[in-house]
Design a protein around this motif. Structure first.
Motif, PDB file in Angstrom:
ATOM      1  N   GLY A  10       0.834  -1.211   0.000  1.00  0.00           N
ATOM      2  CA  GLY A  10       0.000   0.000   0.000  1.00  0.00           C
ATOM      3  C   GLY A  10       0.858   1.246   0.000  1.00  0.00           C
ATOM      4  N   GLY A  15       1.925   3.852   4.116  1.00  0.00           N
ATOM      5  CA  GLY A  15       2.916   3.042   3.421  1.00  0.00           C
ATOM      6  C   GLY A  15       4.117   3.871   2.970  1.00  0.00           C
ATOM      7  N   ALA A  36      -2.920   3.937  -7.828  1.00  0.00           N
ATOM      8  CA  ALA A  36      -1.907   4.984  -7.955  1.00  0.00           C
ATOM      9  C   ALA A  36      -1.353   5.305  -6.573  1.00  0.00           C
ATOM     10  CB  ALA A  36      -2.540   6.236  -8.544  1.00  0.00           C
ATOM     11  N   ASP A 158     -15.973  17.482   5.669  1.00  0.00           N
ATOM     12  CA  ASP A 158     -14.947  18.108   4.807  1.00  0.00           C
ATOM     13  C   ASP A 158     -15.389  18.121   3.345  1.00  0.00           C
ATOM     14  OD1 ASP A 158     -13.462  18.408   7.026  1.00  0.00           O
ATOM     15  OD2 ASP A 158     -11.970  16.878   6.565  1.00  0.00           O
ATOM     16  N   ARG A 284      -8.746   8.152  12.017  1.00  0.00           N
ATOM     17  CA  ARG A 284      -8.165   7.806  10.714  1.00  0.00           C
ATOM     18  C   ARG A 284      -7.937   9.080   9.914  1.00  0.00           C
ATOM     19  NH1 ARG A 284     -11.431   3.365  11.821  1.00  0.00           N
ATOM     20  NH2 ARG A 284     -10.071   1.553  12.080  1.00  0.00           N
ATOM     21  N   VAL A 286      -4.515  11.530   7.787  1.00  0.00           N
ATOM     22  CA  VAL A 286      -3.186  11.435   7.169  1.00  0.00           C
ATOM     23  C   VAL A 286      -2.113  11.445   8.256  1.00  0.00           C
ATOM     24  CG1 VAL A 286      -1.548  12.565   5.635  1.00  0.00           C
ATOM     25  CG2 VAL A 286      -3.968  12.506   5.022  1.00  0.00           C
ATOM     26  N   VAL A 287      -2.287  12.332   9.226  1.00  0.00           N
ATOM     27  CA  VAL A 287      -1.245  12.488  10.242  1.00  0.00           C
ATOM     28  C   VAL A 287      -1.117  11.226  11.106  1.00  0.00           C
ATOM     29  CG1 VAL A 287      -2.620  13.593  12.080  1.00  0.00           C
ATOM     30  CG2 VAL A 287      -0.240  14.250  11.755  1.00  0.00           C
TER      31      VAL A 287
HETATM   32  C1  LIG Z   1     -13.098  11.906   1.204  1.00  0.00           C
HETATM   33  C2  LIG Z   1     -12.006  11.866   2.211  1.00  0.00           C
HETATM   34  C3  LIG Z   1     -11.468  13.055   2.699  1.00  0.00           C
HETATM   35  C4  LIG Z   1     -10.445  13.032   3.649  1.00  0.00           C
HETATM   36  N1  LIG Z   1      -9.918  14.210   4.121  1.00  0.00           N
HETATM   37  C5  LIG Z   1      -8.884  14.184   5.004  1.00  0.00           C
HETATM   38  C6  LIG Z   1      -8.295  15.390   5.484  1.00  0.00           C
HETATM   39  O1  LIG Z   1      -8.703  16.494   5.117  1.00  0.00           O
HETATM   40  N2  LIG Z   1      -7.255  15.290   6.367  1.00  0.00           N
HETATM   41  C7  LIG Z   1      -6.766  14.086   6.801  1.00  0.00           C
HETATM   42  O2  LIG Z   1      -5.794  14.064   7.567  1.00  0.00           O
HETATM   43  N3  LIG Z   1      -7.311  12.932   6.363  1.00  0.00           N
HETATM   44  C8  LIG Z   1      -8.362  12.950   5.496  1.00  0.00           C
HETATM   45  N4  LIG Z   1      -8.923  11.776   5.063  1.00  0.00           N
HETATM   46  C9  LIG Z   1      -8.423  10.504   5.612  1.00  0.00           C
HETATM   47  C10 LIG Z   1      -7.086  10.112   4.997  1.00  0.00           C
HETATM   48  O3  LIG Z   1      -7.161  10.209   3.592  1.00  0.00           O
HETATM   49  C11 LIG Z   1      -6.744   8.679   5.404  1.00  0.00           C
HETATM   50  O4  LIG Z   1      -6.773   8.598   6.805  1.00  0.00           O
HETATM   51  C12 LIG Z   1      -5.370   8.269   4.899  1.00  0.00           C
HETATM   52  O5  LIG Z   1      -5.281   8.363   3.498  1.00  0.00           O
HETATM   53  C13 LIG Z   1      -5.059   6.842   5.323  1.00  0.00           C
HETATM   54  O6  LIG Z   1      -3.826   6.490   4.825  1.00  0.00           O
HETATM   55  P1  LIG Z   1      -3.398   4.947   4.621  1.00  0.00           P
HETATM   56  O7  LIG Z   1      -2.044   4.998   4.027  1.00  0.00           O
HETATM   57  O8  LIG Z   1      -3.605   4.218   5.870  1.00  0.00           O
HETATM   58  O9  LIG Z   1      -4.473   4.348   3.613  1.00  0.00           O
HETATM   59  P2  LIG Z   1      -4.887   4.788   2.130  1.00  0.00           P
HETATM   60  O10 LIG Z   1      -4.689   6.226   1.920  1.00  0.00           O
HETATM   61  O11 LIG Z   1      -6.243   4.233   1.948  1.00  0.00           O
HETATM   62  O12 LIG Z   1      -3.846   4.009   1.211  1.00  0.00           O
HETATM   63  C14 LIG Z   1      -3.856   2.602   1.133  1.00  0.00           C
HETATM   64  C15 LIG Z   1      -3.305   2.176  -0.204  1.00  0.00           C
HETATM   65  O13 LIG Z   1      -3.166   0.745  -0.225  1.00  0.00           O
HETATM   66  C16 LIG Z   1      -3.533   0.274  -1.514  1.00  0.00           C
HETATM   67  N5  LIG Z   1      -3.914  -1.146  -1.420  1.00  0.00           N
HETATM   68  C17 LIG Z   1      -5.036  -1.665  -0.840  1.00  0.00           C
HETATM   69  N6  LIG Z   1      -5.032  -3.010  -0.930  1.00  0.00           N
HETATM   70  C18 LIG Z   1      -3.901  -3.355  -1.602  1.00  0.00           C
HETATM   71  C19 LIG Z   1      -3.351  -4.594  -2.009  1.00  0.00           C
HETATM   72  N7  LIG Z   1      -3.951  -5.769  -1.734  1.00  0.00           N
HETATM   73  N8  LIG Z   1      -2.176  -4.590  -2.698  1.00  0.00           N
HETATM   74  C20 LIG Z   1      -1.546  -3.418  -2.982  1.00  0.00           C
HETATM   75  N9  LIG Z   1      -2.032  -2.199  -2.612  1.00  0.00           N
HETATM   76  C21 LIG Z   1      -3.186  -2.167  -1.914  1.00  0.00           C
HETATM   77  C22 LIG Z   1      -4.691   1.171  -1.910  1.00  0.00           C
HETATM   78  O14 LIG Z   1      -4.879   1.180  -3.316  1.00  0.00           O
HETATM   79  C23 LIG Z   1      -4.218   2.523  -1.368  1.00  0.00           C
HETATM   80  O15 LIG Z   1      -3.513   3.266  -2.332  1.00  0.00           O
HETATM   81  C24 LIG Z   1      -9.952  11.784   4.115  1.00  0.00           C
HETATM   82  C25 LIG Z   1     -10.477  10.586   3.611  1.00  0.00           C
HETATM   83  C26 LIG Z   1     -11.506  10.627   2.670  1.00  0.00           C
HETATM   84  C27 LIG Z   1     -12.086   9.338   2.140  1.00  0.00           C
END
Ligand SMILES: Cc1cc2nc3c(=O)[nH]c(=O)nc-3n(C[C@H](O)[C@H](O)[C@H](O)COP(=O)(O)OP(=O)(O)OC[C@H]3O[C@@H](n4cnc5c(N)ncnc54)[C@H](O)[C@@H]3O)c2cc1C
Length: 312
Positions: A10, A15, A36, A158, A284, A286-287
Motif C-alpha cells: 500500500g 505506506g 496509484a 470536509d 483515521r 493522514v497524520v
Molecule cells: C473523502 C475523504 C477526505 C479526507 N480528508 C482528510 C483530510 O482532510 N485530512 C486528513 O488528515 N485525512 C483525510 N482523510 C483521511 C485520509 O485520507 C486517510 O486517513 C489516509 O489516506 C489513510 O492512509 P493509509 O495509508 O492508511 O491508507 P490509504 O490512503 O487508503 O492508502 C492505502 C493504499 O493501499 C492500496 N492497497 C489496498 N489493498 C492493496 C493490495 N492488496 N495490494 C496493494 N495495494 C493495496 C490502496 O490502493 C491505497 O492506495 C480523508 C479521507 C476521505 C475518504
C-alpha cells in the motif's frame, strides 16, 4: 526470487512514510501498490490539517510524499497483493499480476480502507451515476444542482464543505449529529445553502423511469416520519471497510476485519506490522497514518537487527 528486508503493501501516507523510514534505517525496501500512489489523499480536494503543509491539494501532497520516497531509493511496483505467508523467519508475498513470489524479512500492511455502502433499495441501480463516494472526482457535475451528503463524520463534513461551494443546495443527512471537529461543523452549518438533518436513516434511493430523483429517509429511532428529498446526486460518507481480505487466512484480523496491532504496530505474526487506516484505531487521518508508518518501519528495523543477532 526477489528478496527485500521490508515489503510495504500500500502506497498511501502510511505506506509511503513506512518506506521512507525503512530506507533511512538502511533497509532494502519494496513498496507495492495496486492503484496509484497516494491512497485516499488522491481523492481529497483539500487537506488543511497536515502540519506544515497549510492548505494543500490531496494529490499534491501525495506526489510530494511519493517523490520523497523515490529520491531516497524506495523501490516501487504496481501489484495487488493477494496472499502473504510466514515461513519461519521469512515472509512470502503473492500478487494478482503474475506468479512471482517476493520474499521479505518483514512486511508492513498499509492497505487502507474502502467506503462502506448502505445496501438499501436503489443503491445498486444508481451507484456510479447519481451515487458517488468521491466529491473531488464527481463534484463538478453538480454545479448549481441539489446534492445530498449522507454521513456526519470528518469525511462527510470536509467533502460536504467542498460540495457546498459547487452545488446550489447541500443537504446533510446523518444518523447522529455532525461528529467531525467542531470548527469544521460550525463552518459547514454557517453556509447559506446547507441544511442538516440529524438522527435520520436513509432507506431508499428513489428513481422514476430509470432516472434518479431523490432519497427517502425516516426518523432513526422510530422509523416513522418518512420524507423524500429531491436531488440530483448523493455522496455517501458512512464509514470504511479495511482492504484486508487477503489476510483472511491469517490470525491478525480483529473486529470488522481491521488489523489488531499493539503500540509498536506489531501484529501477532512476528515480522508483520500494520499501519494506517487498516488498523483498528480511533482516528483515521493522514497524520495518524504517517505516524503509524514511522513506528512500524522503526520496529521492522529493530526486528531485523534482532534476527541478524540471532544468526551470528
Ligand atoms: C473523502 C475523504 C477526505 C479526507 N480528508 C482528510 C483530510 O482532510 N485530512 C486528513 O488528515 N485525512 C483525510 N482523510 C483521511 C485520509 O485520507 C486517510 O486517513 C489516509 O489516506 C489513510 O492512509 P493509509 O495509508 O492508511 O491508507 P490509504 O490512503 O487508503 O492508502 C492505502 C493504499 O493501499 C492500496 N492497497 C489496498 N489493498 C492493496 C493490495 N492488496 N495490494 C496493494 N495495494 C493495496 C490502496 O490502493 C491505497 O492506495 C480523508 C479521507 C476521505 C475518504
Amino acid at each position: 526470487m526477489r528478496k527485500y528486508d521490508l515489503v510495504v503493501i500500500g502506497a498511501g501516507p502510511a505506506g509511503m512514510t513506512a518506506a521512507i523510514y525503512g530506507v533511512r534505517a538502511n533497509l532494502k525496501v519494496l513498496m507495492l501498490e495496486k492503484l496509484a500512489p497516494g491512497g485516499q489523499m488522491i481523492n481529497t480536494n483539500e487537506i488543511e490539517n497536515y502540519p506544515g503543509a497549510g492548505k494543500v491539494n490531496g494529490s499534491e501532497l501525495a506526489l510530494q510524499m511519493f517523490e520523497h520516497a523515490q529520491e531516497l531509493g524506495v523501490e516501487f511496483d504496481y501489484k495487488t497483493v493477494t496472499k502473504i505467508e510466514s515461513i519461519e523467519d521469512s515472509k512470502r508475498i503473492y500478487t494478482e499480476e503474475d506468479d512471482e513470489v517476493i520474499e521479505a524479512l518483514t512486511i508492513i500492511v498499509a492497505t487502507g480502507t474502502r467506503p462502506r455502502t448502505l445496501n438499501i433499495p436503489g443503491e445498486e441501480e444508481f451507484k456510479g451515476s447519481a451515487i458517488s463516494w468521491c466529491a473531488i472526482c464527481d463534484g463538478a457535475k453538480y454545479r448549481d444542482k441539489d446534492v445530498v451528503v449522507i454521513g456526519g463524520g470528518n469525511s462527510a463534513v470536509d467533502e460536504g464543505t467542498y460540495l457546498a461551494t459547487i452545488a446550489k443546495s447541500l443537504t446533510i443527512i446523518t444518523d447522529l449529529e455532525l461528529t467531525a471537529d467542531p470548527v469544521s461543523c460550525d463552518y459547514l452549518r454557517s453556509l447559506p445553502n446547507v441544511n442538516v438533518f440529524p438522527y435520520k436513516r436513509v432507506v431508499e434511493f428513489v428513481g422514476k423511469g430509470g432516472e434518479f430523483t431523490g432519497i427517502k429517509f425516516v426518523d432513526k429511532e422510530t422509523g416513522e416520519n418518512e420524507q423524500v428529498i429531491e436531488c440530483d446526486g448523493v455522496f455517501e460518507y458512512i464509514g470504511a471497510i479495511p482492504y484486508t481480505d487477503f489476510l483472511e487466512k491469517t490470525t491478525i484480523l480483529g473486529s470488522g476485519g481491521f488489523l489488531e496491532v499493539n503500540e509498536r504496530m506489531e501484529t501477532t505474526i512476528p515480522g508483520v506490522f500494520g499501519a494506517g487506516d487498516c488498523n483498528s484505531k480511533h482516528l483515521r487521518q493522514v497524520v495518524t497514518a504517517t505516524a503509524d508508518g514511522a513506528i512500524a518501519a522503526q520496529e521492522a528495523s529493530a526486528y531485523i537487527k534482532a534476527l541478524r543477532r540471532k544468526e551470528v
